[in-house]
Design a protein around this motif. Structure first.
Motif, PDB file in Angstrom:
ATOM      1  N   ARG A 496     -19.472  10.281 -28.416  1.00 17.19           N
ATOM      2  CA  ARG A 496     -19.563   9.410 -29.587  1.00 17.19           C
ATOM      3  C   ARG A 496     -18.518   9.788 -30.636  1.00 17.19           C
ATOM      4  O   ARG A 496     -17.945   8.918 -31.300  1.00 17.19           O
ATOM      5  N   GLN A 497     -18.262  11.082 -30.807  1.00 12.83           N
ATOM      6  CA  GLN A 497     -17.237  11.502 -31.756  1.00 12.83           C
ATOM      7  C   GLN A 497     -15.855  11.034 -31.325  1.00 12.83           C
ATOM      8  O   GLN A 497     -15.054  10.578 -32.155  1.00 12.83           O
ATOM      9  N   ASN A 498     -15.555  11.157 -30.035  1.00 10.18           N
ATOM     10  CA  ASN A 498     -14.259  10.682 -29.540  1.00 10.18           C
ATOM     11  C   ASN A 498     -14.111   9.176 -29.744  1.00 10.18           C
ATOM     12  O   ASN A 498     -13.024   8.691 -30.074  1.00 10.18           O
ATOM     13  N   MET A 499     -15.196   8.434 -29.566  1.00 11.10           N
ATOM     14  CA  MET A 499     -15.138   6.996 -29.779  1.00 11.10           C
ATOM     15  C   MET A 499     -14.854   6.677 -31.251  1.00 11.10           C
ATOM     16  O   MET A 499     -14.057   5.782 -31.560  1.00 11.10           O
ATOM     17  N   MET A 500     -15.492   7.434 -32.165  1.00 14.80           N
ATOM     18  CA  MET A 500     -15.249   7.216 -33.585  1.00 14.80           C
ATOM     19  C   MET A 500     -13.795   7.501 -33.945  1.00 14.80           C
ATOM     20  O   MET A 500     -13.172   6.759 -34.729  1.00 14.80           O
ATOM     21  N   ILE A 501     -13.229   8.554 -33.381  1.00 16.96           N
ATOM     22  CA  ILE A 501     -11.831   8.897 -33.668  1.00 16.96           C
ATOM     23  C   ILE A 501     -10.899   7.813 -33.136  1.00 16.96           C
ATOM     24  O   ILE A 501      -9.909   7.433 -33.790  1.00 16.96           O
ATOM     25  N   GLU A 502     -11.202   7.288 -31.949  1.00 17.67           N
ATOM     26  CA  GLU A 502     -10.373   6.221 -31.394  1.00 17.67           C
ATOM     27  C   GLU A 502     -10.456   4.964 -32.258  1.00 17.67           C
ATOM     28  O   GLU A 502      -9.445   4.277 -32.481  1.00 17.67           O
ATOM     29  N   LEU A 503     -11.648   4.640 -32.755  1.00 15.04           N
ATOM     30  CA  LEU A 503     -11.770   3.482 -33.642  1.00 15.04           C
ATOM     31  C   LEU A 503     -10.974   3.683 -34.923  1.00 15.04           C
ATOM     32  O   LEU A 503     -10.358   2.738 -35.450  1.00 15.04           O
ATOM     33  N   PHE A 504     -10.970   4.915 -35.428  1.00 14.43           N
ATOM     34  CA  PHE A 504     -10.200   5.205 -36.637  1.00 14.43           C
ATOM     35  C   PHE A 504      -8.701   5.060 -36.375  1.00 14.43           C
ATOM     36  O   PHE A 504      -7.957   4.494 -37.197  1.00 14.43           O
ATOM     37  N   LYS A 505      -8.219   5.564 -35.231  1.00 21.21           N
ATOM     38  CA  LYS A 505      -6.795   5.451 -34.905  1.00 21.21           C
ATOM     39  C   LYS A 505      -6.367   4.003 -34.738  1.00 21.21           C
ATOM     40  O   LYS A 505      -5.239   3.641 -35.064  1.00 21.21           O
ATOM     41  N   MET A 506      -7.279   3.180 -34.231  1.00 25.11           N
ATOM     42  CA  MET A 506      -6.966   1.759 -34.040  1.00 25.11           C
ATOM     43  C   MET A 506      -7.045   0.972 -35.339  1.00 25.11           C
ATOM     44  O   MET A 506      -6.693  -0.215 -35.358  1.00 25.11           O
ATOM     45  N   GLY A 507      -7.497   1.620 -36.420  1.00 29.78           N
ATOM     46  CA  GLY A 507      -7.559   0.954 -37.709  1.00 29.78           C
ATOM     47  C   GLY A 507      -8.744   0.038 -37.896  1.00 29.78           C
ATOM     48  O   GLY A 507      -8.773  -0.759 -38.845  1.00 29.78           O
ATOM     49  N   LEU A 508      -9.742   0.138 -37.031  1.00 28.89           N
ATOM     50  CA  LEU A 508     -10.896  -0.753 -37.122  1.00 28.89           C
ATOM     51  C   LEU A 508     -11.879  -0.332 -38.199  1.00 28.89           C
ATOM     52  O   LEU A 508     -12.803  -1.090 -38.515  1.00 28.89           O
ATOM     53  N   LEU A 509     -11.715   0.870 -38.760  1.00 24.45           N
ATOM     54  CA  LEU A 509     -12.604   1.344 -39.812  1.00 24.45           C
ATOM     55  C   LEU A 509     -11.989   1.209 -41.189  1.00 24.45           C
ATOM     56  O   LEU A 509     -12.581   1.642 -42.179  1.00 24.45           O
ATOM     57  N   SER A 510     -10.802   0.630 -41.268  1.00 24.51           N
ATOM     58  CA  SER A 510     -10.100   0.477 -42.546  1.00 24.51           C
ATOM     59  C   SER A 510     -10.150  -0.971 -43.005  1.00 24.51           C
ATOM     60  O   SER A 510     -10.458  -1.888 -42.225  1.00 24.51           O
ATOM     61  N   ASP A 511      -9.833  -1.170 -44.288  1.00 26.26           N
ATOM     62  CA  ASP A 511      -9.836  -2.521 -44.829  1.00 26.26           C
ATOM     63  C   ASP A 511      -8.496  -3.196 -44.538  1.00 26.26           C
ATOM     64  O   ASP A 511      -7.665  -2.684 -43.775  1.00 26.26           O
ATOM     65  N   ALA A 512      -8.277  -4.358 -45.160  1.00 25.64           N
ATOM     66  CA  ALA A 512      -7.058  -5.118 -44.902  1.00 25.64           C
ATOM     67  C   ALA A 512      -5.809  -4.377 -45.343  1.00 25.64           C
ATOM     68  O   ALA A 512      -4.718  -4.597 -44.799  1.00 25.64           O
ATOM     69  N   GLU A 513      -5.935  -3.478 -46.324  1.00 26.74           N
ATOM     70  CA  GLU A 513      -4.785  -2.718 -46.802  1.00 26.74           C
ATOM     71  C   GLU A 513      -4.608  -1.392 -46.071  1.00 26.74           C
ATOM     72  O   GLU A 513      -3.770  -0.579 -46.443  1.00 26.74           O
ATOM     73  N   GLY A 514      -5.420  -1.169 -45.032  1.00 25.07           N
ATOM     74  CA  GLY A 514      -5.302   0.057 -44.266  1.00 25.07           C
ATOM     75  C   GLY A 514      -5.930   1.271 -44.912  1.00 25.07           C
ATOM     76  O   GLY A 514      -5.601   2.401 -44.561  1.00 25.07           O
ATOM     77  N   LYS A 515      -6.852   1.066 -45.859  1.00 26.82           N
ATOM     78  CA  LYS A 515      -7.506   2.175 -46.548  1.00 26.82           C
ATOM     79  C   LYS A 515      -8.991   2.201 -46.214  1.00 26.82           C
ATOM     80  O   LYS A 515      -9.583   1.192 -45.842  1.00 26.82           O
ATOM     81  N   MET A 516      -9.572   3.384 -46.364  1.00 20.25           N
ATOM     82  CA  MET A 516     -11.013   3.569 -46.174  1.00 20.25           C
ATOM     83  C   MET A 516     -11.668   3.783 -47.524  1.00 20.25           C
ATOM     84  O   MET A 516     -11.196   4.603 -48.319  1.00 20.25           O
ATOM     85  N   SER A 517     -12.748   3.054 -47.762  1.00 21.37           N
ATOM     86  CA  SER A 517     -13.474   3.251 -49.004  1.00 21.37           C
ATOM     87  C   SER A 517     -14.225   4.583 -48.949  1.00 21.37           C
ATOM     88  O   SER A 517     -14.358   5.207 -47.903  1.00 21.37           O
TER      89      SER A 517
END
Length: 620
Positions: A496-517
């Motif tokens: 599950r941790q590896n999946m979270m890191i992959e989602l972060f690298k793909m930018g799926l956890l960031s907003d339209a400007e590429g930032k994380m709240s």
């Protein structure tokens, strides 16, 4: 109840018990053999009479060392299965707001009871029995002497749980697949007569009770070496009696079932099944079965130990014969002419370096027999047997030694091998999950039956806070316990941790400007297991905790130091998940609007100063 009736019940129970002992004898013999091999007593065999007998060596010089791979296999499998601790929740009886609320309270009650009973330790012990013998059982009952003391000698009572070894269980039908398929089950064990007096209030005379116990014995290893190991052998329990409990499932003539308890010719209890622990308020036999592997058409399960015993015997034989051959090569075998040398001196001292060997004049000098070299067939067979262990047990070298098979193996290939190992164990892991779910259901049903008085339960809430919940049986409207997590072996924390890191690298956890709240950053680190990693995240957790407290107390107030984004997210989450109604919902919505207005007010000065900054830059 007349005297004749009591005597008939006692005679019937004893006769029934004797018949079941004979029907179960082959399985008990296999369990004892499994436990002996697990403990290292591997030079034993099962006789046709059901006894376990030691196998003597053929020659005094024969190597008899034990190279115990079975214990390593069982320990590795149990270590993996001990990670299977499913998260359970109570499913509401309906979508009504009242049922949803009581289901959440029942989940809290269940979590508190599981912590008090230490269900994790119960599952660990039960898994040990299921891995060695193939089957383990759990008994979930009610202890009237547990809980808080209401008055002198009167307690509120509480649920009790224990692990039952398969040696104590005797089903009426050895070919029934499940406990629910049995018409009756007998549990028999040796109990101290003082304990029987305390529990049942009746005096029982001690009797000779044959039980299975451990004994230590010296076992020969090599030519002169001996070692002490534990053996499973029949022993006699002192100052005790055999307690026989026969549980009979409900039927048309006995809708509440039957329970008869007998010890050494004394009827200690006779009546209906005491617990309403079945579906829809029915009474059931209070045992939960957990198997390692299912035996089709058999009540008791199978174990990897019994499958590994032939391989273990062959492996011990190959290793010992190989060592004997190496001993002959290193110590040598000497050929001497009869009467040419002092045989006694040669046997005692051998051929030491620098020794002067005197032989009779005219005789043939002693010579060393050429033994050649160790045949390669020994190494080939040893490697083949190690591979057999892997195929039979489902435990590979990666899982046992925590090392890769090859240094050149890629990370992807290594991960695939690990997943294959976990997949082979997933079937046994699913039986652990089912046992945990059934234990939870029995706990809730017993609380629903006996928990009529108001009780207090300490609940470990979020953020480490402890919550006191007052409840009674009326707060348990549903006992439908379900899993909220997948099989832990198929979805490990590392995966599950590896999946979270992959989602972060793909930018799926960031907003339209590429930032994380800040909220997303806090949840991301919490999912990785670093919820309190630094002070900023600790502060974010404080904000979330304060917002959740406002939700519980229905007291909302804007603070000038609030992180409005974190507070708004926590309130919206509560609004959508808990679905408050009436004035509370209106107050919550108004409070969310206040936070969002504060967010917009904070963002407005930044937007107004941005054009001015650009204009000054252009002028310069």
């Amino acid at each position: 109840m007349t005297r004749e009736f009591r005597e008939d019940i006692i005679a019937d129970v004893k006769r029934d018990f004797a018949a079941r002992v004979e029907a179960r004898r082959p399985y008990e013999t296999q369990w004892r053999l499994n436990m002996n091999f697990y403990m290292g007593n591997q030079y034993c065999t099962a006789l046709p009479t059901g006894e376990i007998a030691d196998v003597e060596r053929d020659y005094y010089w024969q190597e008899r060392e034990v190279f115990n791979h079975i214990s390593a296999i069982v320990e590795t499998r149990q270590a993996k299965l001990n990670t299977v601790r499913p998260s359970l929740t109570v499913r509401p009886f309906s979508s009504d707001d009242g049922d949803v609320k009581t289901a959440k309270n029942a989940t809290k009650i269940l979590n508190s009871a599981c912590d008090r009973l230490d269900v994790d330790a119960l599952l660990t012990d039960g898994t040990m029995w299921s891995e060695i013998c193939g089957t383990g059982f759990y008994y979930i009952g009610w202890d009237a002497r547990a809980g808080l003391e209401i008055s002198d000698g009167v307690f509120e009572g509480d649920v009790c749980a224990s692990v039952v070894p398969p040696f104590e269980i005797y089903p009426d039908n050895i070919f029934a697949q499940n406990v629910s398929d049995c018409r009756s089950i007998i549990r028999a064990r040796a109990v101290d007569v003082d304990e029987l007096k305390r529990v049942y209030g009746k005096t029982v005379q001690p009797e000779t009770s044959d039980v299975i116990g451990l004994s230590s014995a010296a076992v020969g290893g090599g030519l002169v070496a001996n070692s002490a190991l534990n053996k499973l052998a029949p022993t006699v329990a002192e100052h005790s009696a055999v307690l026989i409990e026969r549980y009979v499932a409900p039927s048309s003539d006995k809708p509440d079932g039957e329970l008869a308890v007998v010890a050494n010719g004394v009827l200690l209890y006779y009546g209906a099944l005491p617990y309403i622990n079945g579906v829809d308020g029915r009474r059931e036999i209070p045992f939960i079965k957990q198997v390692s592997l299912v035996n089709a058409g058999c009540f008791f399960g199978a174990s990897v130990v019994e499958r590994s015993i032939p391989v273990q015997r062959a492996y011990n034989a190959v290793k010992n014969r190989k060592h004997e051959f190496m001993n002959r090569l290193s110590m040598g075998v000497m050929a001497v002419e009869d009467g040419s040398v002092d045989i006694d001196n040669l046997e005692q001292e051998g051929i030491s370096p620098g020794k002067i060997l005197v032989y009779r004049q005219g005789a043939t000098p002693p010579r060393m027999v050429d033994m050649g070299s160790v045949p390669t067939a020994f190494d080939t067979e040893e490697a083949r047997l190690l591979n057999e262990f892997t195929k039979i047990s489902g435990v590979s070298e990666i899982m046992r030694s925590s090392e890769a098979v090859s240094a050149n193996m890629s990370g992807v290939a290594l991960q695939l091998l690990i997943e294959q190992d976990d997949t082979r164990l997933s079937l046994s892991a699913e039986y652990v999950r089912i046992a945990a779910r059934d234990i939870a259901r029995h706990i809730l049903r017993l609380y629903k039956q006996f928990g009529s008085d108001s009780r207090l339960a300490r609940i470990a809430g979020q953020n480490g806070q402890v919550e006191l919940v007052r409840w009674s049986a009326s707060d348990i409207s549903s006992d439908d316990v379900i899993f909220t997590t997948d099989n832990e072996l198929l979805s490990t924390p590392a995966m599950r941790q590896n999946m979270m890191i992959e989602l972060f690298k793909m930018g799926l956890l960031s907003d339209a400007e590429g930032k994380m709240s800040e909220t997303q950053k806090h949840r991301f680190l919490e999912a990785l297991g670093y919820g309190g990693w630094d002070s900023d995240i600790d502060l974010a957790q404080v904000h979330v905790s304060r917002a959740e407290t406002e939700n519980l107390k229905d007291a909302y107030k804007i603070n000038e130091f609030d992180d409005h984004e974190l507070h708004a997210d926590a309130h919206v989450k509560y609004l959508l998940s808990e679905c408050p109604t009436g004035k509370k919902a209106e107050r919550l919505k108004a409070h969310i609007k206040e936070h969002r207005a504060a967010i917009a007010l904070t963002a407005a000065p930044e937007q107004s100063t941005a054009p001015a900054a650009r204009q000054s830059t252009a002028t310069a």
